[in-house]
Design an enzyme around this catalytic site. Sequence first.
Site, short mmCIF file in Angstrom:
data_model
loop_
_atom_site.label_atom_id
_atom_site.label_comp_id
_atom_site.label_asym_id
_atom_site.label_seq_id
_atom_site.Cartn_x
_atom_site.Cartn_y
_atom_site.Cartn_z
N GLY A 26 10.32 52.66 42.21
CA GLY A 26 10.14 53.88 41.50
C GLY A 26 9.31 54.81 41.54
O GLY A 26 8.78 55.89 40.73
N ALA A 27 8.02 54.35 42.06
CA ALA A 27 6.75 54.97 42.03
C ALA A 27 7.52 56.24 43.17
O ALA A 27 6.74 57.39 42.47
CB ALA A 27 5.56 54.15 42.17
N GLY A 66 -16.33 58.72 12.28
CA GLY A 66 -14.66 58.73 11.23
C GLY A 66 -14.12 59.54 10.91
O GLY A 66 -13.41 59.55 12.34
N GLY A 67 -13.15 59.73 10.43
CA GLY A 67 -11.90 60.72 10.92
C GLY A 67 -12.09 62.17 11.89
O GLY A 67 -11.56 63.17 12.03
C1 HXC Z 1 -24.10 64.48 3.97
C2 HXC Z 1 -25.44 63.66 5.15
C3 HXC Z 1 -24.68 63.18 6.32
C4 HXC Z 1 -23.26 63.63 6.06
C5 HXC Z 1 -26.18 63.24 7.59
N1 HXC Z 1 -26.54 63.85 6.39
N2 HXC Z 1 -24.41 63.00 7.67
N3 HXC Z 1 -25.41 64.69 5.06
N4 HXC Z 1 -23.19 64.28 4.70
N5 HXC Z 1 -22.48 62.99 6.38
C6 HXC Z 1 -27.99 64.43 5.97
C7 HXC Z 1 -28.97 62.88 6.22
O1 HXC Z 1 -28.73 63.65 5.03
C8 HXC Z 1 -30.17 63.82 6.54
O2 HXC Z 1 -30.76 65.23 5.54
C9 HXC Z 1 -29.53 64.93 7.74
O3 HXC Z 1 -28.27 65.10 8.14
C10 HXC Z 1 -30.41 63.49 9.26
O4 HXC Z 1 -29.49 62.83 8.51
P1 HXC Z 1 -30.00 61.04 9.91
O5 HXC Z 1 -30.05 60.61 8.89
O6 HXC Z 1 -32.26 61.64 9.58
O7 HXC Z 1 -30.02 61.15 10.76
P2 HXC Z 1 -29.77 59.81 12.35
O8 HXC Z 1 -31.15 59.21 12.09
O9 HXC Z 1 -30.05 61.20 13.60
O10 HXC Z 1 -28.84 60.26 11.93
C11 HXC Z 1 -27.37 60.38 11.71
C12 HXC Z 1 -26.61 59.75 11.71
C13 HXC Z 1 -26.49 59.43 9.17
C14 HXC Z 1 -25.64 58.63 12.49
C15 HXC Z 1 -25.07 60.46 11.50
O11 HXC Z 1 -26.96 60.11 9.17
C16 HXC Z 1 -25.56 59.75 8.75
O12 HXC Z 1 -24.81 57.97 9.46
N6 HXC Z 1 -24.12 59.39 8.27
C17 HXC Z 1 -23.54 59.49 7.58
C18 HXC Z 1 -21.98 59.19 8.37
C19 HXC Z 1 -20.95 58.80 7.40
O13 HXC Z 1 -20.53 58.06 7.37
N7 HXC Z 1 -20.03 60.08 8.02
C20 HXC Z 1 -18.88 59.89 6.89
C21 HXC Z 1 -17.68 59.36 7.48
S1 HXC Z 1 -16.32 59.20 7.15
P3 HXC Z 1 -31.91 65.42 5.29
O14 HXC Z 1 -32.23 66.22 4.38
O15 HXC Z 1 -32.73 64.18 5.68
O16 HXC Z 1 -32.73 66.15 6.74
C22 HXC Z 1 -15.83 60.85 7.58
C23 HXC Z 1 -14.70 60.62 6.69
C24 HXC Z 1 -13.71 62.38 8.04
O17 HXC Z 1 -15.92 61.45 8.21
C25 HXC Z 1 -12.39 61.84 7.58
C26 HXC Z 1 -11.28 62.76 7.83
C27 HXC Z 1 -10.36 62.70 7.91
#
Ligand code: HXC
Length: 512
Positions: free
Chosen positions: A407-408, A172-173
Amino acid sequence: MSILEEKFNEFEKRSKEAELGGGKVRLEKQKNAGKKTARQRIELLLDKGTFIEFDKFVVHTTSDFDMDKNKITGDGVITGHGKIDGRSVYVFSQDFTVFGGSLSRANANKIIKIMDTAMKMGAPIIGLNDSGGARIQEGVASLAGYADIFIRNTKASGVIPQISAILGPCAGGAVYSPAITDFILMTKQTSYMFVTGPDVIKTVTHEEVTKEELGGANTHNSKSGVAHLIADDDAQAMMMLRELISFLPSNNLEDPPMKPTNDPIDREDEDLQEIVPVDPNKPYNMKDIIETIVDDKIFFEIMPLYAQNIIIGYARMAGKTVGFVANQPQVSAGVLDIDSSIKAARFVRFCDAFNIPIVTMVDVPGFLPGTIQEFGGIIKHGAKLLYAFSEATVPKITLITRKAYGGAYDVMSSKHIGADVNFAYPTAEIAVMGAEGAVNILFRNIKDIDEKAKIVEDYKQKFANPYKAAELGYIDEIIYPKETRKKIIQALDMTKNKSQKNPQKKHGNIPL
Ligand code: HXC
């Protein structure tokens, strides 16, 4: 137990809690995934015992989704400062075991605090990224945290070196903070970066792609050019960051650090005498020349897997950091194309921002022809390199080893765009184009093969050498290959007090 003892015990208990991050089970999971913990990474990165932590007891302030019952001391990022080779650096290290290292408001504030301090103190900032992105439970407060980081990255650009290591997910961001920083290092198999993940891609474009293919270390180091360095694992990554930092000044007002060497400054290398083949179509490895002439033969290459027709990287000469930009005749004859122009342009701008002299090694047949390049915008991308060299005011030394065509020739740090010392080997060929191409245009009506061959030979005699350019003063000195090290060190010494300024302006408008 005295009151004092009780207070000290509580401090110790809370401190240990913070150091445990997301707990033993999650730490074990991190280890099994082949990753070091956030704290271990900091230990590997910094000189032993120098880390000083800020904000160890910060917790998040959200109550949505029952988060008030789920607070972990430190809130998923470890921040502070320490030393690399005795020089200060600021660090944040995201802890994937705490809410997936996700960015909360409180967690962003910790990062912001050390970014601001790094700027105030004029020291590099290193981000160790391992995060699931925005803390989903916090919504827009988290997005605001990201934006607060982006604007600081932008303001710090060109003031302090900013380095990102991607050691886990970065989606994401969250990829945009690293993208604004100067260097991105990724670890093989354990890190990935993308704006939208495989699931979203499948829905929108119906493409099927794995995380690794889409945004793994190999993809970004060899295909997209997003990343600059690749490491086998976390331990190697931390060593590479240390080495990178060793070449860089702490800020834009400092010179890079000196590293004394026993390598003689006037060392001559007989091996170089015959390194450039007489046959202009025969390749050779430009890296052999660079590695031969630099201190202790240590060359730290940046983006080694991307656009390999150009080489960029750091080395030292007489103890001082030098940035190398070099055509690589071994890959596509060292031709300039879109990717190599962009790769080199950004490097030149970094060197210029941080007072690092640039040595340019030239063996280039020209810009790559073809519709792919033209439709892709080679005009504006090639112009980036031209612009970057033209605006750079650091010492610029150029050596033409063989071809410098068209040019290079102008683009590759020629005298005309401000190089301070221009060398050529006797094997250099400086002309508008190669002999065959030139004769085909000028004498297209001559069909007789022998006659044409004679004209080609004539052209070669007249133009395929460094003497025309030397007659006009565009080449300062023709040198023997064996004396390259000595000559470049002399030129660097001559230019060490160079003081040149571009006209006052808000900022230029590099063709993006
Ligand atoms: C809160 C999160 C989290 C998040 C993971 N966790 N991502 N908690 N916010 N964004 C937590 C999970 O609930 C879990 O908690 C622990 O972290 C580990 O995650 P798992 O999923 O078990 O790990 P894994 O299988 O290794 O997968 C990792 C992952 C997946 C691929 C990163 O967690 C995932 O897809 N997370 C969401 C990613 C996402 O969509 N983020 C937002 C992106 S948008 P527990 O308690 O079970 O240990 C963004 C906007 C930014 O970032 C904009 C800026 C401009």
